[in-house]
Design a protein around this motif. Structure first.
Motif, short mmCIF file in Angstrom:
data_model
loop_
_atom_site.label_atom_id
_atom_site.label_comp_id
_atom_site.label_asym_id
_atom_site.label_seq_id
_atom_site.Cartn_x
_atom_site.Cartn_y
_atom_site.Cartn_z
N PRO A 427 0.80 -1.24 0.00
CA PRO A 427 0.00 0.00 0.00
C PRO A 427 0.83 1.28 0.00
O PRO A 427 0.36 2.32 -0.46
CB PRO A 427 -0.82 -0.10 1.30
N ALA A 428 2.08 1.24 0.50
CA ALA A 428 2.84 2.48 0.69
C ALA A 428 3.70 2.86 -0.52
O ALA A 428 4.79 3.39 -0.38
CB ALA A 428 3.73 2.34 1.93
N VAL A 429 3.20 2.58 -1.70
CA VAL A 429 3.97 2.86 -2.93
C VAL A 429 4.01 4.37 -3.19
O VAL A 429 2.97 5.04 -3.15
CB VAL A 429 3.33 2.13 -4.14
N GLU A 430 5.19 4.87 -3.47
CA GLU A 430 5.31 6.27 -3.91
C GLU A 430 5.28 6.25 -5.44
O GLU A 430 6.30 6.12 -6.11
CB GLU A 430 6.61 6.88 -3.38
N ALA A 431 4.07 6.34 -5.98
CA ALA A 431 3.86 6.12 -7.41
C ALA A 431 4.33 7.31 -8.23
O ALA A 431 4.14 8.47 -7.85
CB ALA A 431 2.39 5.84 -7.68
N THR A 432 4.94 7.01 -9.37
CA THR A 432 5.33 8.06 -10.32
C THR A 432 4.60 7.86 -11.64
O THR A 432 4.66 8.72 -12.51
CB THR A 432 6.84 8.01 -10.58
N LEU A 433 3.92 6.69 -11.78
CA LEU A 433 3.22 6.37 -13.04
C LEU A 433 1.82 5.87 -12.72
O LEU A 433 1.53 5.43 -11.61
CB LEU A 433 3.99 5.28 -13.80
N LYS A 434 0.95 5.94 -13.73
CA LYS A 434 -0.41 5.40 -13.59
C LYS A 434 -0.71 4.56 -14.82
O LYS A 434 -0.57 5.04 -15.96
CB LYS A 434 -1.42 6.54 -13.46
N ALA A 435 -1.09 3.30 -14.60
CA ALA A 435 -1.33 2.39 -15.73
C ALA A 435 -2.56 2.81 -16.52
O ALA A 435 -3.55 3.29 -15.95
CB ALA A 435 -1.52 0.96 -15.22
N HIS A 439 -5.77 2.45 -14.29
CA HIS A 439 -5.31 3.56 -13.44
C HIS A 439 -4.51 3.10 -12.22
O HIS A 439 -4.58 3.71 -11.16
CB HIS A 439 -6.50 4.43 -12.97
N THR A 440 -3.78 2.01 -12.36
CA THR A 440 -3.00 1.49 -11.23
C THR A 440 -1.80 2.39 -10.95
O THR A 440 -0.97 2.61 -11.84
CB THR A 440 -2.44 0.08 -11.56
N PRO A 441 -1.64 2.89 -9.72
CA PRO A 441 -0.44 3.67 -9.38
C PRO A 441 0.77 2.72 -9.25
O PRO A 441 0.68 1.69 -8.59
CB PRO A 441 -0.77 4.31 -8.03
N TYR A 442 1.87 3.08 -9.91
CA TYR A 442 3.06 2.23 -9.78
C TYR A 442 4.33 3.04 -10.02
O TYR A 442 4.27 4.20 -10.45
CB TYR A 442 2.98 1.02 -10.73
N ALA A 443 5.45 2.42 -9.72
CA ALA A 443 6.76 3.05 -9.95
C ALA A 443 7.70 1.97 -10.47
O ALA A 443 7.56 0.79 -10.12
CB ALA A 443 7.30 3.64 -8.66
N VAL A 444 8.64 2.37 -11.31
CA VAL A 444 9.62 1.43 -11.87
C VAL A 444 11.01 1.95 -11.56
O VAL A 444 11.30 3.13 -11.76
CB VAL A 444 9.48 1.31 -13.41
N GLU A 445 11.86 1.06 -11.05
CA GLU A 445 13.26 1.46 -10.87
C GLU A 445 14.18 0.33 -11.33
O GLU A 445 13.77 -0.84 -11.38
CB GLU A 445 13.55 1.84 -9.42
N GLN A 446 15.39 0.70 -11.70
CA GLN A 446 16.38 -0.27 -12.14
C GLN A 446 17.01 -0.91 -10.90
O GLN A 446 17.33 -0.21 -9.94
CB GLN A 446 17.47 0.47 -12.95
N LEU A 447 17.14 -2.22 -10.91
CA LEU A 447 17.80 -2.89 -9.79
C LEU A 447 19.28 -2.54 -9.80
O LEU A 447 19.91 -2.45 -10.87
CB LEU A 447 17.61 -4.41 -9.89
N ASN A 448 19.83 -2.37 -8.61
CA ASN A 448 21.23 -2.01 -8.47
C ASN A 448 22.13 -3.10 -9.07
O ASN A 448 22.05 -4.27 -8.70
CB ASN A 448 21.54 -1.83 -6.97
N HIS A 449 23.02 -2.70 -9.99
CA HIS A 449 23.84 -3.65 -10.73
C HIS A 449 24.81 -4.39 -9.81
O HIS A 449 25.05 -5.59 -9.96
CB HIS A 449 24.61 -2.92 -11.85
N GLU A 450 25.33 -3.68 -8.82
CA GLU A 450 26.26 -4.32 -7.88
C GLU A 450 25.55 -5.39 -7.06
O GLU A 450 26.11 -6.45 -6.77
CB GLU A 450 26.88 -3.26 -6.96
N TRP A 451 24.32 -5.08 -6.67
CA TRP A 451 23.53 -6.07 -5.91
C TRP A 451 23.28 -7.31 -6.76
O TRP A 451 23.40 -8.44 -6.29
CB TRP A 451 22.22 -5.44 -5.44
N LEU A 452 22.94 -7.10 -8.04
CA LEU A 452 22.69 -8.23 -8.94
C LEU A 452 23.95 -9.09 -9.07
O LEU A 452 23.87 -10.33 -9.08
CB LEU A 452 22.25 -7.74 -10.32
N ASN A 453 25.10 -8.46 -9.18
CA ASN A 453 26.36 -9.22 -9.27
C ASN A 453 26.62 -9.99 -7.98
O ASN A 453 27.09 -11.14 -8.02
CB ASN A 453 27.54 -8.28 -9.56
N ALA A 454 26.29 -9.36 -6.84
CA ALA A 454 26.46 -10.05 -5.55
C ALA A 454 25.54 -11.27 -5.45
O ALA A 454 25.94 -12.34 -4.96
CB ALA A 454 26.19 -9.08 -4.40
#
Length: 890
Positions: A427-435, A439-454
């Motif tokens: 419920p606590a999404v800080e939405a930047t987009l709306k489908a 009309h779904t509130p959502y946000a998209v971010e890139q996963l941290n590359h270093e974390w993915l490598n780890a």
């Protein structure tokens, strides 16, 4: 074709000259006939500028053909012949199906075939059906499943057909320079071709007769040698992976989905390598990922292997239902998932043995298959024919050819951090987009590359992590016992009052399976709303506390469920009979003595209150039925009343409740299946011992409010559609009233739907149904509308009823006999399998119908039903003075 040892049907495959693949099935034991046609065309085929077209065509096909242009003619014919019809549109397939009485089947089959040869697709019907689809779309705007699905669509490769809007609405299906009807016809001609269709036709007819009718009716479908175009675009481009999606739900939901992209898996079905991998990751026993994360207090549930799939893609999802604390630790959960994947990769040598366990179970399941309803079975096989080789049409869901190490290693390769998307629903999404659309509130971010490598570097599991062990429940032989008792109905084994144990050895289906039911009514459980809420919480906590210990039993084809009923708890076990009695007794012991922690109490209390409060977000029709249930059945309070009652309860109060719950009880039990009386007597003895400290009560009769006048209740629900539920209750328990209301439903339901939904376009949810409460018969009418308020809905309902009654006098003898025949067919339908037989006997036991003859009494009443007496009864119950209730929303 590979056929189960327990399957007495005869099969014949044929391919018509037009390319239509057909399976005809002679099932002499069936009292209905059924057909299902699946076409390899769905919303993926929608033109880019006409999204929703496949769904629109599905609706239009029911609205008349060149030979029979009346809209709804086919549905009406099938209904009068005691059957039903329906259809669905999926991503790459659409399926149409119906069943009816065998005597009318070939006439219905002829009408059905016309859908695919000469559909009317009339311009005059497009406006109404566009409105119906728009109403369906609007009704689902608040549905979290659709809203989350739309975010998924917007974050994949936009050139892949999955990105299209599948349902359609007034905008996407509007008329342009000319009516859309011409475009619908062009879509039909392009995609509804015989070589892309499969047909299953089944019933109590000979193979020759069925084959002849199929060739006669379906050969005119247009076909060509054209192959279906393959989807070339990938579902995900490189930039669509490595994403974290935050999605805000409408109802309270906390979920983490870790999704891995795979290629299409249709060709892998013979090894079931994907479902085996899902089995390993979804394991819930000791040392499992589920068990460790639950112990941490981070999750309430885990499932693996789900996700969208199609001809060139498969999402392999690992889904976690998160606690409040779990949301803050989602990254740790993902890391622990990769540690468990490392365990699977490192223990390759033990996997063939675990695979063999799963294969053993599927072999047992295939050879102990029980027939399901012919309609459901036919529709599932017509879909299977698109995915499996002909010899596996029936066996494809069960085949496991052997552990394929190369394939397993390839699939494990997909479970890589760089091939992953993470979805966090909270419920606590800080939405930047709306489908779009939903009309779904959502946000998209890139996963941290270093974390993915780890994550990619993780190659060692946690020390406490374990794979499943060899399943002890599969080590017991499942012997089919000789029949020693040929009683037609259950027998009450001698016992003391208030402790009734019934038994019946199965003599009909002869499978190594069985069912056990026990209903424990508690005087404490019905004292107040608070106690009823506590009973429901107790059921959930018991299921939660059993999950890890008894998970191997579930894997071995033994299912169990504890649920709360009006007055107490019911335990139901089902599946293989070998050690089911042992399991049932262990579960009862657990119910009496399980230790429930304060942490799990707090978590489930919170979840249950949220669930009951979420009920307010339900469809208004659902809420009105909830109000109706609570009004008529005092031991079945409304969800909000239960939420309020549970809110103030402490752990100490719960412990006191659970310790006293079994002090004063009334018990009914029933054992049915592959057992002999000696097994039942031994079980009965052990059951008595378990409850020897309890005071045994007389039966707690479930109360019912008997209406004595016309009542109306109005609720306001902001931001919700309008709705009406109109309920008429029988005046007595008399069998005549039960049959009369069933007959009224038979005569009125299709007409009610056609008039108020199809013609008057009041809304998408419109219907009538026979609706008994606590054995008292009744009939309910319901409408949900985005545009007409509830008073208008009630007025339209009353206008329809007035016209219906006016035309009753003119009811022809032919229509009357058809309706009688259709109702008789439904009521007299034989139990198709052991599950349905056990269910019917159990309902009779809980309703104190110890003659087990309700079905016979109903059929006898149908056979003697007088038309004039029924018409007089219908007029009486619709008269202003007859007790009834109207519930209105907005």
């Amino acid at each position: 074709m590979k056929v189960s040892n327990n399957d007495n049907r005869n099969y014949h495959r044929l391919t018509l000259d037009n390319g239509l693949q057909v399976l005809v099935v002679s099932d002499l034991s069936s009292d209905k006939s059924a057909a299902s046609l699946t076409v390899n065309a769905g919303h993926f085929d929608d033109p880019a500028d006409r999204q929703g077209m496949a769904h629109f065509l599905e609706h239009m096909l029911f609205l008349g053909t060149k030979q029979h242009p009346q809209p709804g003619h086919f549905s009406q014919f099938v209904s009068q012949a005691g059957g039903q019809s329906n259809a669905w549109t999926g991503t790459e397939h659409s399926c149409f199906f119906f069943d009816c009485a065998p005597q009318q089947f070939f006439s219905a089959l002829s009408l059905f075939a016309e859908f695919f040869i000469d559909p009317l697709l009339d311009a005059s019907q497009t406006e109404n059906e566009r409105n119906a689809i728009d109403a369906e779309f609007k009704m689902k705007i608040k549905d979290d499943g659709r809203r989350i699905y739309q975010v998924h669509k917007e974050t994949v490769n936009p050139k892949h057909p999955f990105a299209k809007f599948s349902v359609g609405n007034k905008t996407t299906l509007s008329n342009r320079d000319v009516c859309i009807a011409q475009e619908v016809r062009e879509f039909f001609l392009a995609h509804y071709q015989a070589q892309w269709m499969t047909l299953v036709v089944a019933g109590p007819h000979s193979l020759e007769e069925l084959s002849h009718q199929v060739e006669q009716y379906f050969s005119p479908i247009h076909g060509s040698h054209q192959r279906k175009a393959e989807i070339c675009e990938p579902l995900y481009r490189p930039q669509d992976l490595g994403l974290l999606l935050h999605i805000a739900p409408r109802k309270h939901m906390q979920k983490l989905i870790v999704s891995f992209a795979m290629n299409g898996i249709d060709d892998l079905y013979k090894h079931k390598s994907v479902s085996f991998l899902a089995h390993l990751l979804g394991y819930e026993g000791e040392g499992s990922l589920y068990s460790i994360l639950k112990e941490q207090g981070w999750i309430n549930a885990l499932s693996a292997g789900g996700g969208i799939s199609g001809s060139n893609f498969k999402d392999f999802n690992v889904s976690f239902a998160l606690t409040d604390e779990g949301i803050d630790y989602y990254e740790d959960i993902v890391e622990m998932l990769f540690e468990y994947i490392a365990l699977i990769k490192s223990q390759l040598a033990v996997l063939p043995r675990l695979y063999q366990d799963k294969k053993t179970l599927l072999d047992i399941a295939f050879n102990n298959q029980e027939p399901s309803r012919l309609l459901e079975w036919a529709s599932s096989i017509s879909v299977n024919m698109h995915h499996y080789e002909p010899q596996d049409y029936l066996y494809g869901d069960y085949v496991m050819q052997g552990f394929n190490e190369q394939l397993h290693t390839k699939l494990c390769g997909y479970l890589s951090p760089h091939n992953m998307r993470i979805v966090l629903i909270h419920p606590a999404v800080e939405a930047t987009l709306k489908a779009k659309w939903y009309h779904t509130p959502y946000a998209v971010e890139q996963l941290n590359h270093e974390w993915l490598n780890a994550l990619a570097a993780i190659d060692t599991p946690l020390p406490e992590m374990q794979l499943p062990k060899v399943n002890p429940y599969l080590q017991v032989d499942n012997i089919l016992y000789d029949v020693t008792n040929k009683n037609r109905t259950p027998t009450l084994l001698k016992d003391k009052p208030g402790f009734a144990f019934w038994f019946k050895q199965d003599t009909t289906f002869r499978v190594t399976k069985g069912h056990f039911y026990i209903e424990i009514d508690s005087l404490l459980g019905i004292k107040s709303d608070k106690h009823m809420a506590l009973t429901r919480l107790f059921a959930d906590l018991l299921m939660d506390s059993m999950a890890e210990q008894y998970y191997p039993a579930e894997l071995a084809g033994l299912n169990y469920h504890i649920n709360s009923h009006q007055g107490g708890l019911t335990l139901h076990t089902a599946g293989l009979s070998g050690n089911q009695i042992t399991l049932a007794l262990q579960l009862l012991e657990h119910m009496l003595h399980a230790v429930i922690s304060a942490t799990r109490f707090a978590e489930y209390k919170k979840q249950l209150i949220r669930h009951w409060k979420n009920h307010n977000h339900n469809k208004p029709v659902s809420e009105l039925f909830s109000i109706l249930g609570a009004k008529l059945m005092p031991w079945n309070p409304e969800p909000m009343a239960l939420a309020r009652a549970l809110k103030t309860i402490s752990f100490n109060e719960f412990c006191q409740f659970r310790n006293q719950f079994f002090d004063s009880v009334h018990i009914k039990a029933f054992l049915h299946g592959n057992w002999q009386e000696t097994h039942a007597l031994e079980m009965q003895k052990k059951l008595r011992r378990l409850f020897e400290k309890s005071e045994i009560l007389e039966d707690l009769k479930r109360p019912l409010l008997v209406l004595d006048s016309y009542q109306q209740q109005h609720i306001e629900k902001s931001g919700s559609e309008h709705a009406m539920v109109f309920y008429i209750q029988a005046l007595s328990e008399d069998v005549f009233e039960k049959v009369a209301l069933m007959m009224l439903n038979q005569l009125i339901s299709q007409q009610y739907f056609e008039t108020l939904r199809t013609h008057q376009q009041l809304g998408y949810l419109v219907g009538a149904g026979y609706a008994p409460f606590n054995t008292r018969a009744g009939i309910a009418f319901y409408i949900q509308s985005p545009q007409y308020d509830s008073k208008q809905l009630l007025a339209r309902h009353e206008q329809f009823v007035a016209e219906f009654i006016e035309h009753l006098e003119a009811l022809s003898d032919v229509t009357w006999q058809e309706a009688i025949g259709a109702l008789r067919l439904q009521v007299a339908e034989k139990d198709k399998n052991l599950r349905l037989r056990a269910q019917r006997f159990w309902i009779a036991i809980t309703n104190d119908d110890h003659e087990f003859n309700m079905q016979r009494r109903l059929v006898a009443q149908i056979d003697s039903l007088d038309k004039d007496a029924l018409i007089a009864y219908i007029k009486t119950i619709f008269s202003p003075t007859h007790p009834k209730v109207a519930l209105l929303c907005n």
